[in-house]
Design an enzyme around this catalytic site. Structure first.
Site: not given
Ligand code: ADP
Length: 667
Positions: A20, A22, A25-26, A42, A134
């Site tokens: 994933g 965001g 982050a990756k 992350k 959020d």
């Molecule tokens: P950002 O803070 O950059 O927005 P996120 O924490 O939302 O990043 O993570 C981005 C994506 O990564 C999430 O929407 C999800 O799809 C994947 N992801 C994040 N944390 C986890 C996790 N603990 N297990 C599986 N996938 C995850």
């Protein structure tokens, strides 16, 4: 602080494909070597965070203070001079958003199961003095037991005087934001969270948003009026609950406490929502300590002392992951053959691991597509990779007959303009003020206790020496001779680890399969008949120079069998929630149909066998969305399916775009 490389992470974790990404982050799949447990890692590049560094700090501090069955657990934080790694509980079921998309909408019964967990999580988070700010289905992940876990605490607030104190900063995602928030008024965090929970509940029950519009000002107007339509399938009880949660006047809104035993929430249940943590902070488990003491060759007493420091280092991670093993009924055992935690990673081993695990973040970022594929591990990339750019010819057919998606999230999505458009006094702010605003908002969290008392250090300036170092690793990776050597070693290492892993967990499938196969969910998405426009009209004839440069870096690590697999045909997989069934049996035909449609929809792609790694860009060339479409063969029924996976970008825009692609492809 550890040097500027991945060795600190690779000492403790194996790192696999990107699962994933965001705005900041990756996220990669990983495995904690000592416990053998899967984790999500992350990864944040400090230089990219800029003003958002405090947001990461907020998230880390909050997650250290939260331990609940419906909140994603933080295990380990590693900071190097250029990166921050957060090691988290792994949730293989993906985002609740994708689950809603797959099912179109959820039944009231299934919604209730999830909603009770959301209420439990929020009751707990609020009890700890935090407002999440959020809440949305993208921030709720599904774990292997089909339970929800709340993530993304980067915008949370812990007011100094307690949650009853007012907050000022407008943040969060516009469609989920409470009226008082978008009006720029001061607000109570928990009340704003209840509004977002109402929007979320609506999205679960209906499959779309209650307040939506292409135009942000119109959207804000709709939210401040609080008018939305109730679709015919909603029960009177659901309509009432939604109405009680989406009250424009926050004082008339239900509280989380009232939600715990609300008649809709209780329907079919004999007890109110149990929101207390079943894994409270500070509790020390005897069995985990005993196992760690044996492994570390220390006394139990000194092991307890070590764990009780809660440094979110290897000790904390080992303890919490052992505890997770125990709680899921697995043996509380550490791997004995692994090196001691302080064993350093040799440079060669690091390069091998980086290659085998496709851990070169820079390369990912430069070409915009995560190398780590969920379908094929990164090392499956062929050397004939080529993005298919848009040309005047292949864009001129863009359909104009389709209807627009409900809201132009390309304007709002976090990857493009920061987290979300932030407004003050009801007026949208210019884009360049948004980052500053997020920084200001994080000041509300200054009262947060910092256990170590340290802020994050700024990234070290790039010195010629460090540049040379990076350069040499890259050279090693792209030199064919080195590749062969490293590839062989890393493959051996990989297969050895996988053998151990499969032996230990008794699982049949490989890691990459597990990463996208929440077996518990088996509903296909039938998008046929949907007619939606992506709403993204871009100028033709873009420059793709940087992409092509990125391709030079693609590492060819295909084994003959993998090459054959790519050439010979599509994968055979089981029907899963993220697979759209077609009524066709010829995979090549389906692939051709999709390939014809992608340019029309302004989607660039790289084809890897039957997998299409797709992306869209804004007019300014910024990648707004990344996703994969894979044509595969299903066993029951024996038809062609299309596996979908969103990697980056706004969830609702993705939904509409993929619906549009698949319906236009007539499959
Ligand atoms: P950002 O803070 O950059 O927005 P996120 O924490 O939302 O990043 O993570 C981005 C994506 O990564 C999430 O929407 C999800 O799809 C994947 N992801 C994040 N944390 C986890 C996790 N603990 N297990 C599986 N996938 C995850």
């Amino acid at each position: 602080m550890p040097a500027d490389n991945a060795s600190e992470l690779l000492k403790y974790y194996e790192v696999y494909e990107t699962i994933g990404s965001g705005g900041f982050a990756k996220v990669k799949l990983g495995r904690h070597i000592l416990t053998g447990e899967k984790v999500a890692i992350k990864i944040m590049e400090k230089k990219d965070l800029g003003d958002d560094l405090p947001r990461v700090k907020t998230e880390i501090e909050a997650m250290k203070n939260l331990s609940h069955q419906n909140v994603c657990r933080l295990y380990h934080v590693i900071e190097t001079s250029s990166k921050i790694y957060m090691v988290l509980e792994y949730c293989p079921g993906g985002e609740l958003f994708d689950y809603i998309v797959a099912k179109d909408r959820l039944s009231e019964e299934e919604t209730r199961v999830f909603f009770r967990q959301i209420v439990a999580a929020l009751a707990y988070v609020h009890s700890q003095g935090y407002a999440h700010r959020d809440l949305k289905p993208e921030n709720l992940l599904i774990d292997e037991d089909h339970n929800l876990k709340l993530i993304d605490f980067g915008l949370c607030a812990k007011p100094k005087g307690g949650l009853g104190y007012e907050l000022m900063t407008c943040c969060g995602s516009p469609a989920y934001a409470a009226p008082e928030l978008i009006q720029g008024k001061s607000y109570i965090g928990s009340e704003a969270d209840v509004w977002s929970m109402g929007v979320l509940l609506f999205a679960l029950l209906c499959g779309y948003l209650p307040f939506d519009d292409d135009n942000c000002m119109v959207l804000y107007r709709k939210i401040t009026r609080g008018h939305y339509d109730n679709p015919r399938w909603l029960s009177p009880g659901s309509i009432l609950l939604l109405n009680q949660m989406m009250q424009v006047d926050p004082k008339r809104r239900l509280t989380v406490r009232q939600l715990l035993d609300h008649s809709w929430v209780m329907n079919g249940y004999s007890s109110p929502v149990e929101w207390h943590s079943t894994r409270p902070l500070g509790h020390i488990d005897e069995d985990c300590i005993t196992e760690m003491a044996v492994s570390l060759k220390r006394s139990k007493q000194s092991t307890i002392k070590l764990v009780s420091e809660w440094k979110y280092d290897q000790t904390t991670a080992t303890y919490l992951l052992l505890l997770a093993k125990k709680q899921s009924g697995r043996p509380v055992r550490l791997r004995r053959e692994t090196p001691a935690p302080d064993t350093s990673c040799s440079p060669l081993k690091e390069i091998q691991l980086k290659k085998s695990l496709d851990f070169n973040e820079d390369e990912d970022d430069e070409d915009g597509v995560p190398r780590g594929s969920i379908v094929f591990p990164a090392d499956c990339y062929d050397d004939d990779t080529a993005w298919v750019p848009l040309t005047p010819k292949n864009t001129q057919n863009t359909h104009t007959s389709c209807t627009k998606p409900p809201c132009s999230y390309s304007e709002k999505r976090r990857g493009e303009v920061g987290h979300s458009p932030l407004i003050e006094q009801g007026k949208p702010r210019p884009r360049n003020t948004e980052k500053r605003e997020r920084t200001r908002e994080n000041k509300e969290n200054l009262a947060l206790p910092s256990r170590d008392g340290n802020g994050f250090a700024l990234p070290a300036p790039v010195t010629p020496a460090s540049s040379r170092k990076t350069g040499s690793i890259r050279t090693a990776q792209t030199t064919p001779i080195n590749n062969n050597v490293i590839n062989t070693d890393s493959q051996k290492e990989s297969s050895r680890r996988r053998a151990v892993e499969q032996q230990q967990s008794g699982q049949q499938g490989g890691l990459e399969i597990l990463a996208f196969s929440p077996e518990r969910r088996s509903r296909s998405l039938d998008m046929a008949g949907c007619q939606v426009d992506s709403g993204q009209k871009r100028k033709a004839g873009k420059m793709f120079g940087s992409l092509e440069r990125g391709l030079d870096k693609v590492i060819t690590m295909l084994t003959p069998s993998k090459r054959r697999a790519l050439r010979d045909g599509p994968r055979r997989i089981k029907a899963q929630y993220n697979v759209t069934l077609t009524n066709q049996t010829n995979a090549d035909q389906v692939l051709d149909q999709i390939l014809r449609v992608l340019p029309e929809k302004n989607v660039d792609y790289v084809q890897k066998g039957y997998t299409l790694k797709c992306r869209t860009q804004s007019d300014f060339g910024k990648v707004t969305m990344q996703f994969e479409l894979e044509v595969c063969l299903l066993q029951k029924p024996e038809v062609v399916g299309i596996r979908r996976q969103r990697l980056k970008g706004d969830a609702w825009v993705y939904k509409h775009l993929v619906e549009n692609i698949l319906s236009t492809s007539s499959i």
